[in-house]
Design a protein around this motif. Structure first.
Motif, PDB file in Angstrom:
ATOM      1  N   GLU A 106      18.902  20.326  49.128  1.00 21.14           N
ATOM      2  CA  GLU A 106      20.266  20.442  49.638  1.00 21.14           C
ATOM      3  C   GLU A 106      20.998  19.110  49.612  1.00 21.14           C
ATOM      4  OE1 GLU A 106      20.490  22.187  53.489  1.00 21.14           O
ATOM      5  OE2 GLU A 106      19.932  24.189  52.795  1.00 21.14           O
ATOM      6  N   TYR A 107      20.310  18.052  50.014  1.00 20.88           N
ATOM      7  CA  TYR A 107      20.961  16.749  50.096  1.00 20.88           C
ATOM      8  C   TYR A 107      21.072  16.075  48.730  1.00 20.88           C
ATOM      9  CZ  TYR A 107      21.669  16.543  55.112  1.00 20.88           C
ATOM     10  OH  TYR A 107      22.148  16.775  56.382  1.00 20.88           O
ATOM     11  N   GLU A 108      20.045  16.178  47.920  1.00 18.35           N
ATOM     12  CA  GLU A 108      20.083  15.510  46.628  1.00 18.35           C
ATOM     13  C   GLU A 108      20.961  16.248  45.611  1.00 18.35           C
ATOM     14  OE1 GLU A 108      16.136  14.715  45.280  1.00 18.35           O
ATOM     15  OE2 GLU A 108      15.774  13.174  46.815  1.00 18.35           O
ATOM     16  N   VAL A 136      15.570  11.765  49.202  1.00 18.47           N
ATOM     17  CA  VAL A 136      14.750  12.334  50.271  1.00 18.47           C
ATOM     18  C   VAL A 136      13.349  12.589  49.721  1.00 18.47           C
ATOM     19  CG1 VAL A 136      14.497  14.216  51.915  1.00 18.47           C
ATOM     20  CG2 VAL A 136      16.780  13.454  51.256  1.00 18.47           C
ATOM     21  N   GLY A 137      12.334  12.058  50.383  1.00 19.86           N
ATOM     22  CA  GLY A 137      10.961  12.226  49.917  1.00 19.86           C
ATOM     23  C   GLY A 137      10.493  13.667  49.971  1.00 19.86           C
ATOM     24  N   ASN A 138       9.533  14.002  49.111  1.00 16.32           N
ATOM     25  CA  ASN A 138       8.973  15.357  49.084  1.00 16.32           C
ATOM     26  C   ASN A 138       8.206  15.697  50.347  1.00 16.32           C
ATOM     27  OD1 ASN A 138       9.824  16.219  46.437  1.00 16.32           O
ATOM     28  ND2 ASN A 138       8.357  14.736  45.601  1.00 16.32           N
ATOM     29  N   THR A 139       7.726  14.679  51.034  1.00 15.75           N
ATOM     30  CA  THR A 139       6.897  14.911  52.225  1.00 15.75           C
ATOM     31  C   THR A 139       7.664  14.596  53.498  1.00 15.75           C
ATOM     32  OG1 THR A 139       5.966  12.670  52.038  1.00 15.75           O
ATOM     33  CG2 THR A 139       4.745  14.474  50.988  1.00 15.75           C
ATOM     34  N   ASN A 140       8.980  14.791  53.485  1.00 15.47           N
ATOM     35  CA  ASN A 140       9.763  14.533  54.689  1.00 15.47           C
ATOM     36  C   ASN A 140       9.342  15.492  55.802  1.00 15.47           C
ATOM     37  OD1 ASN A 140      11.834  16.911  54.914  1.00 15.47           O
ATOM     38  ND2 ASN A 140      11.861  16.333  52.744  1.00 15.47           N
ATOM     39  N   GLY A 175      23.720  17.876  61.552  1.00 20.85           N
ATOM     40  CA  GLY A 175      24.530  17.355  60.459  1.00 20.85           C
ATOM     41  C   GLY A 175      24.688  18.380  59.359  1.00 20.85           C
ATOM     42  N   TYR A 176      25.097  17.922  58.167  1.00 18.31           N
ATOM     43  CA  TYR A 176      25.155  18.819  57.008  1.00 18.31           C
ATOM     44  C   TYR A 176      25.215  17.988  55.739  1.00 18.31           C
ATOM     45  CZ  TYR A 176      30.253  18.141  57.692  1.00 18.31           C
ATOM     46  OH  TYR A 176      31.511  17.615  57.882  1.00 18.31           O
ATOM     47  N   SER A 177      24.858  18.596  54.633  1.00 12.62           N
ATOM     48  CA  SER A 177      24.589  17.861  53.405  1.00 12.62           C
ATOM     49  C   SER A 177      25.804  17.216  52.762  1.00 12.62           C
ATOM     50  CB  SER A 177      23.916  18.791  52.385  1.00 12.62           C
ATOM     51  OG  SER A 177      24.731  19.925  52.128  1.00 12.62           O
ATOM     52  N   THR A 178      27.016  17.731  52.999  1.00 14.97           N
ATOM     53  CA  THR A 178      28.199  17.127  52.387  1.00 14.97           C
ATOM     54  C   THR A 178      28.901  16.135  53.307  1.00 14.97           C
ATOM     55  OG1 THR A 178      29.528  19.037  53.077  1.00 14.97           O
ATOM     56  CG2 THR A 178      28.639  19.068  50.830  1.00 14.97           C
ATOM     57  N   CYS A 218      26.337  11.478  57.205  1.00 11.98           N
ATOM     58  CA  CYS A 218      24.974  12.024  57.293  1.00 11.98           C
ATOM     59  C   CYS A 218      24.126  11.550  56.122  1.00 11.98           C
ATOM     60  CB  CYS A 218      25.007  13.553  57.305  1.00 11.98           C
ATOM     61  SG  CYS A 218      25.925  14.283  58.681  1.00 11.98           S
ATOM     62  N   ARG A 219      24.727  11.531  54.961  1.00  9.02           N
ATOM     63  CA  ARG A 219      23.983  11.165  53.758  1.00  9.02           C
ATOM     64  C   ARG A 219      23.538   9.705  53.800  1.00  9.02           C
ATOM     65  NH1 ARG A 219      24.281  14.821  49.859  1.00  9.02           N
ATOM     66  NH2 ARG A 219      23.933  13.304  48.199  1.00  9.02           N
ATOM     67  N   THR A 220      24.322   8.848  54.456  1.00  9.33           N
ATOM     68  CA  THR A 220      23.927   7.440  54.519  1.00  9.33           C
ATOM     69  C   THR A 220      22.865   7.197  55.587  1.00  9.33           C
ATOM     70  OG1 THR A 220      25.741   6.878  56.043  1.00  9.33           O
ATOM     71  CG2 THR A 220      26.173   6.651  53.686  1.00  9.33           C
ATOM     72  N   MET A 221      22.819   8.063  56.633  1.00  7.68           N
ATOM     73  CA  MET A 221      21.880   7.805  57.721  1.00  7.68           C
ATOM     74  C   MET A 221      20.540   8.508  57.557  1.00  7.68           C
ATOM     75  SD  MET A 221      21.706  10.930  59.351  1.00  7.68           S
ATOM     76  CE  MET A 221      21.097  10.677  61.006  1.00  7.68           C
ATOM     77  N   VAL A 222      20.477   9.547  56.731  1.00  3.02           N
ATOM     78  CA  VAL A 222      19.241  10.325  56.598  1.00  3.02           C
ATOM     79  C   VAL A 222      18.035   9.471  56.189  1.00  3.02           C
ATOM     80  CG1 VAL A 222      18.121  11.999  55.060  1.00  3.02           C
ATOM     81  CG2 VAL A 222      20.136  12.653  56.344  1.00  3.02           C
ATOM     82  N   PRO A 223      18.141   8.601  55.155  1.00  6.08           N
ATOM     83  CA  PRO A 223      16.973   7.786  54.798  1.00  6.08           C
ATOM     84  C   PRO A 223      16.513   6.888  55.939  1.00  6.08           C
ATOM     85  CG  PRO A 223      18.608   7.738  53.044  1.00  6.08           C
ATOM     86  CD  PRO A 223      19.265   8.366  54.232  1.00  6.08           C
ATOM     87  N   VAL A 224      17.464   6.391  56.732  1.00  9.07           N
ATOM     88  CA  VAL A 224      17.121   5.519  57.862  1.00  9.07           C
ATOM     89  C   VAL A 224      16.386   6.317  58.934  1.00  9.07           C
ATOM     90  CG1 VAL A 224      18.018   3.939  59.608  1.00  9.07           C
ATOM     91  CG2 VAL A 224      19.163   4.112  57.396  1.00  9.07           C
TER      92      VAL A 224
END
Length: 241
Positions: A46-48, A67-71, A95-98, A102-108
């Motif tokens: 969804e995010y990628e 987003v890693g496969n093992t999130n 949050g939501y994918s668009t 949200c997209r900038t904070m998810v990896p953190v």
């Protein structure tokens, strides 16, 4: 001889029943495992999916996110989240994918979870569950969508920690909507139904969600999430964190 046949038949029936029972347990365990794996993969996809794509509303490129496969993401519906906030324990990300922020904070957030060995982050997609409120030319409130019942329940559970929701009219005046608002992204830690912490948005210095977080901003946000998780887990951070 007839008696032996009956005994043998009974044994066969018992074996078949036991095989069915153990098979069901095995399937259930496997199915449950697949659910977690599917949630991780679903979140990643969804995010990628929006990497390299343009937001049609403002013609800006969505921030790229990996987003890693093992999130450790596990999805909750709005109703499930409302119930979880009543008596559950864990970390919930709304949050939501668009949503560019949200997209900038998810990896953190995922990195903070990994650093603290947090096994699960509950995720609620709020894009289509919230009410839609605007102002007309006379600054009267106009409700075009009342939102879901689950969203209303979430607002009730988070009432004490959410800020009042204001809208700004064309004349620059602020109008109180007389309700709260669940913004994206919002991260909430809850233990046995008690709200331990909440963090809305990213960091104050990030002025646009379409701008990537700087190294310093990422580190500051990481620390915020890490401290929330450690408090949830009942730990304190030392030099090894």
């Amino acid at each position: 001889m007839e008696k032996d046949k009956k005994i043998l038949l009974s044994l066969v029936m018992v074996i078949l029943v036991l095989a069915g029972v153990f098979g069901s347990f095995a399937w259930f365990g496997s199915h449950k495992n697949d659910s977690v794996v599917n949630d991780s993969q679903k979140f990643k996809e969804e995010y990628e999916f929006y990497n390299g794509k343009i937001n049609e509303n403002n013609q800006m490129n969505y921030p790229v996110v990996e987003v890693g496969n093992t999130n450790v993401i596990e999805y909750l519906t709005d109703d499930e989240a409302a119930s979880f906030l009543k008596d559950g324990t864990g970390l919930i990300y709304f949050g939501y994918s668009t949503c560019p922020w949200c997209r900038t904070m998810v990896p953190v957030l995922l990195s903070a979870a990994k650093s603290t060995n947090l096994g699960k982050i509950y995720y609620v997609d709020i894009q289509n569950i919230r009410d839609q409120i605007s102002l007309d030319d006379k600054n009267n409130l106009v409700v075009t969508d009342e939102g879901t019942n689950g969203y209303r329940e979430i607002l009730k559970e988070l009432d004490e920690v959410l800020e009042p929701f204001y809208l700004t009219g064309k004349d620059g005046k602020k109008v109180d909507t007389l309700e709260k608002r669940l913004y994206a992204p919002t991260v909430v830690s809850v233990k046995n139904g008690e709200i331990l912490g909440i963090h809305v948005d990213t960091v104050e210095s990030q002025k646009s969600g379409y701008s990537p977080l700087s190294k310093e901003e990422s580190e500051a946000l990481f620390q915020i999430y890490q401290e929330m998780i450690l408090k949830l887990l009942g730990s304190t951070c030392d030099e090894s964190c």
